[in-house]
Enzyme design. Structure first.
Site, PDB file in Angstrom:
ATOM      1  N   ASP A 167       2.388  -1.836  -4.355  1.00  0.00           N
ATOM      2  CA  ASP A 167       0.828  -1.208  -4.791  1.00  0.00           C
ATOM      3  C   ASP A 167       0.153  -2.269  -5.896  1.00  0.00           C
ATOM      4  O   ASP A 167       1.340  -2.331  -6.526  1.00  0.00           O
ATOM      5  CB  ASP A 167       0.444   0.237  -5.079  1.00  0.00           C
ATOM      6  CG  ASP A 167      -0.518   0.667  -4.250  1.00  0.00           C
ATOM      7  OD1 ASP A 167      -0.026   1.476  -3.158  1.00  0.00           O
ATOM      8  OD2 ASP A 167      -1.408   1.025  -4.620  1.00  0.00           O
ATOM      9  N   ILE A 168      -0.636  -2.366  -5.722  1.00  0.00           N
ATOM     10  CA  ILE A 168      -1.843  -2.426  -6.677  1.00  0.00           C
ATOM     11  C   ILE A 168      -1.854  -1.263  -7.657  1.00  0.00           C
ATOM     12  O   ILE A 168      -1.814  -2.346  -8.991  1.00  0.00           O
ATOM     13  CB  ILE A 168      -3.100  -2.821  -6.457  1.00  0.00           C
ATOM     14  CG1 ILE A 168      -3.730  -4.090  -7.392  1.00  0.00           C
ATOM     15  CG2 ILE A 168      -4.147  -1.283  -6.028  1.00  0.00           C
ATOM     16  CD1 ILE A 168      -5.048  -4.346  -6.468  1.00  0.00           C
TER      17      ILE A 168
ATOM     18  N   GLY B 232      -0.262   4.850  -0.864  1.00  0.00           N
ATOM     19  CA  GLY B 232      -1.293   5.460  -0.170  1.00  0.00           C
ATOM     20  C   GLY B 232      -1.168   7.074   0.991  1.00  0.00           C
ATOM     21  O   GLY B 232       0.284   6.687   1.120  1.00  0.00           O
ATOM     22  N   GLN B 233      -2.068   7.349   1.672  1.00  0.00           N
ATOM     23  CA  GLN B 233      -1.132   8.763   2.404  1.00  0.00           C
ATOM     24  C   GLN B 233      -0.134   8.160   3.660  1.00  0.00           C
ATOM     25  O   GLN B 233       0.746   9.030   3.580  1.00  0.00           O
ATOM     26  CB  GLN B 233      -2.897   8.645   3.312  1.00  0.00           C
ATOM     27  CG  GLN B 233      -2.237   9.996   3.632  1.00  0.00           C
ATOM     28  CD  GLN B 233      -3.886  10.418   5.296  1.00  0.00           C
ATOM     29  OE1 GLN B 233      -4.106   9.662   5.503  1.00  0.00           O
ATOM     30  NE2 GLN B 233      -3.411  11.909   5.685  1.00  0.00           N
TER      31      GLN B 233
ATOM     32  N   GLY C   7       0.701  -1.072   0.198  1.00  0.00           N
ATOM     33  CA  GLY C   7      -0.024   0.400   0.004  1.00  0.00           C
ATOM     34  C   GLY C   7       0.874   1.132   0.274  1.00  0.00           C
ATOM     35  O   GLY C   7       0.873   2.223   0.547  1.00  0.00           O
TER      36      GLY C   7
ATOM     37  N   LYS D  81     -11.273  -3.756  10.180  1.00  0.00           N
ATOM     38  CA  LYS D  81     -10.684  -3.993  11.347  1.00  0.00           C
ATOM     39  C   LYS D  81     -10.086  -4.625  12.619  1.00  0.00           C
ATOM     40  O   LYS D  81      -9.674  -4.734  13.955  1.00  0.00           O
ATOM     41  CB  LYS D  81     -10.073  -1.650  11.849  1.00  0.00           C
ATOM     42  CG  LYS D  81      -9.317  -1.465  10.626  1.00  0.00           C
ATOM     43  CD  LYS D  81      -8.158  -2.153  10.304  1.00  0.00           C
ATOM     44  CE  LYS D  81      -7.844  -1.057   9.218  1.00  0.00           C
ATOM     45  NZ  LYS D  81      -6.055  -2.120   8.896  1.00  0.00           N
TER      46      LYS D  81
ATOM     47  N   TYR E 182     -15.883  -1.170   7.251  1.00  0.00           N
ATOM     48  CA  TYR E 182     -13.732  -1.404   7.788  1.00  0.00           C
ATOM     49  C   TYR E 182     -14.074  -1.050   9.348  1.00  0.00           C
ATOM     50  O   TYR E 182     -12.730  -1.861   9.871  1.00  0.00           O
ATOM     51  CB  TYR E 182     -13.584   0.866   7.135  1.00  0.00           C
ATOM     52  CG  TYR E 182     -12.817   0.836   7.911  1.00  0.00           C
ATOM     53  CD1 TYR E 182     -11.223   0.246   7.091  1.00  0.00           C
ATOM     54  CD2 TYR E 182     -11.598   2.445   8.464  1.00  0.00           C
ATOM     55  CE1 TYR E 182      -9.967   0.618   7.113  1.00  0.00           C
ATOM     56  CE2 TYR E 182     -10.398   3.173   8.852  1.00  0.00           C
ATOM     57  CZ  TYR E 182      -9.599   1.829   8.635  1.00  0.00           C
ATOM     58  OH  TYR E 182      -8.013   2.482   8.180  1.00  0.00           O
TER      59      TYR E 182
ATOM     60  N   ASP F 240      -0.505  -7.126  -5.957  1.00  0.00           N
ATOM     61  CA  ASP F 240      -1.899  -7.080  -5.606  1.00  0.00           C
ATOM     62  C   ASP F 240      -2.521  -8.301  -4.239  1.00  0.00           C
ATOM     63  O   ASP F 240      -1.921  -9.659  -4.328  1.00  0.00           O
ATOM     64  CB  ASP F 240      -3.154  -8.147  -6.188  1.00  0.00           C
ATOM     65  CG  ASP F 240      -4.758  -8.263  -5.656  1.00  0.00           C
ATOM     66  OD1 ASP F 240      -4.748  -8.276  -4.647  1.00  0.00           O
ATOM     67  OD2 ASP F 240      -5.273  -8.607  -6.771  1.00  0.00           O
TER      68      ASP F 240
END
Ligand code: SER
Length: 318
Positions: A35-36, A12-13, A9, A144, A140, A50
């Site tokens: 990352d994907i 991402g952020q 990932g 988690k 989400y 992936d």
């Protein structure tokens, strides 16, 4: 042996900001981004991955002799609500692939973050405790809570040293967040720096726990570098940075740029925000590995402006 770290990932952020931070600590060649999606501006070692596919993950681990993984890929709260089963599958399959790979390849350490989204209306609104009731309102959050329990299971059953933080909303300048309920706190700065008006999708008095990226990165590394015997929470640690409301942030930004305007049009994300705490009790992290945030609201706002202005100047260079 030197650690070799795989970040899943990476675009991402958190990944975008964490990778240079890890490279500084462990050396550039020892951090592998994945990352994907292909990266836009990354020049280091990158693997297209992936992470729902365990075999692909295994191949990357073998190819690079990976010893640690930071698994940052997830479908966040707001985006997940559009397709809950899809979000559940991605969040769970990636986490289980990573946990299983850690076992198979005998990895030294894993980081699999959790989120304030594990909390729900029954968790308590202020200074929410580590052991609060976890009855989240989003898929989400549900994924988690399950992931936290899987982490604890893999630690107790197989001795996998997996560590985790319940990140608050992360405010950062390195890249845009995507699909979260706390994203407004980043979007607002981009509008302000461009001299545009911002329309906020949360009500002015909606307090949420947040953290500035510098603090989030410091907390992550502090947790990962802490001696194993100091880690008393094997689900995920409560983590606090600061708490603020949209109006509080607006007033703060107006101190920097007085002509900035904001209006409010709450949407479905208001209900998600209302189900979350306004503030978090992170005393266990403070005791176990000496956690202490450094950024308050005005320091965070000034730093965001400073960095976004730099990015803007750079982007407009001929
Ligand atoms: N930033 C996340 C979200 O809004 C919460 O951790 O979904």
């Amino acid at each position: 042996m030197k650690d070799k770290i795989l970040v899943i990932g990476a675009n991402g952020q958190i990944g975008t900001a964490l990778i240079p931070f890890l490279e500084e600590i462990y050396g550039e060649g020892n951090v592998i981004a994945s990352d994907i999606n292909n990266p836009v501006n990354y020049t280091g070692v990158f693997e297209h991955l992936d992470a729902t596919k365990a075999d692909n993950l295994s191949a990357v681990i073998k190819k690079h002799d990976i010893t640690q993984i930071y698994h940052l890929a997830a479908i966040l709260s707001a985006r997940g609500e559009a397709d809950p089963v899809w979000a559940w599958n991605i969040n769970m399959q990636t986490s289980l692939s990573v946990l299983q790979a850690a076992r198979e390849h005998k990895l030294n350490k894993l980081f699999i973050p959790s989120s304030i989204a594990v909390f729900g209306p029954s968790s308590g609104k202020e200074m929410t405790q580590q052991n609060a009731c976890l009855e989240p309102s989003t898929v989400y959050g549900v994924s988690k809570v399950a992931t936290e329990n899987w982490c604890s299971y893999y630690y107790h059953k197989y001795g996998i040293d997996v560590r985790s933080l319940r990140y608050p909303g992360v405010v950062s300048h390195q890249s845009m967040p995507g699909g979260g309920t706390t994203d407004y706190a980043v979007d607002i700065f981009h509008k302000a720096i461009n001299g545009e008006k911002y329309t906020c999708y949360l009500k002015p008095d909606t307090a949420l726990p947040m953290i500035y990226i510098d603090d989030a990165l410091r907390a992550t590394i502090k947790l990962m570098e802490a001696p194993k015997k100091k880690i008393t929470v094997r689900t995920s640690y409560n983590l606090a940075g600061l708490s603020f409301t949209p109006d509080g942030l607006y007033q703060n930004i107006k101190n920097i740029t007085s002509s900035f305007e904001m209006e409010y049009q709450p949407d479905f994300r208001q209900a998600i925000a209302d189900s979350w705490p306004g503030s978090i009790d992170d005393s266990i992290a403070r005791n176990d590995w000496e956690w202490q945030p450094e950024f308050d609201l005005s320091r965070m706002s000034r730093d965001m402006f400073f960095h976004l202005a730099k990015h803007k100047a750079f982007a407009s260079q001929p």
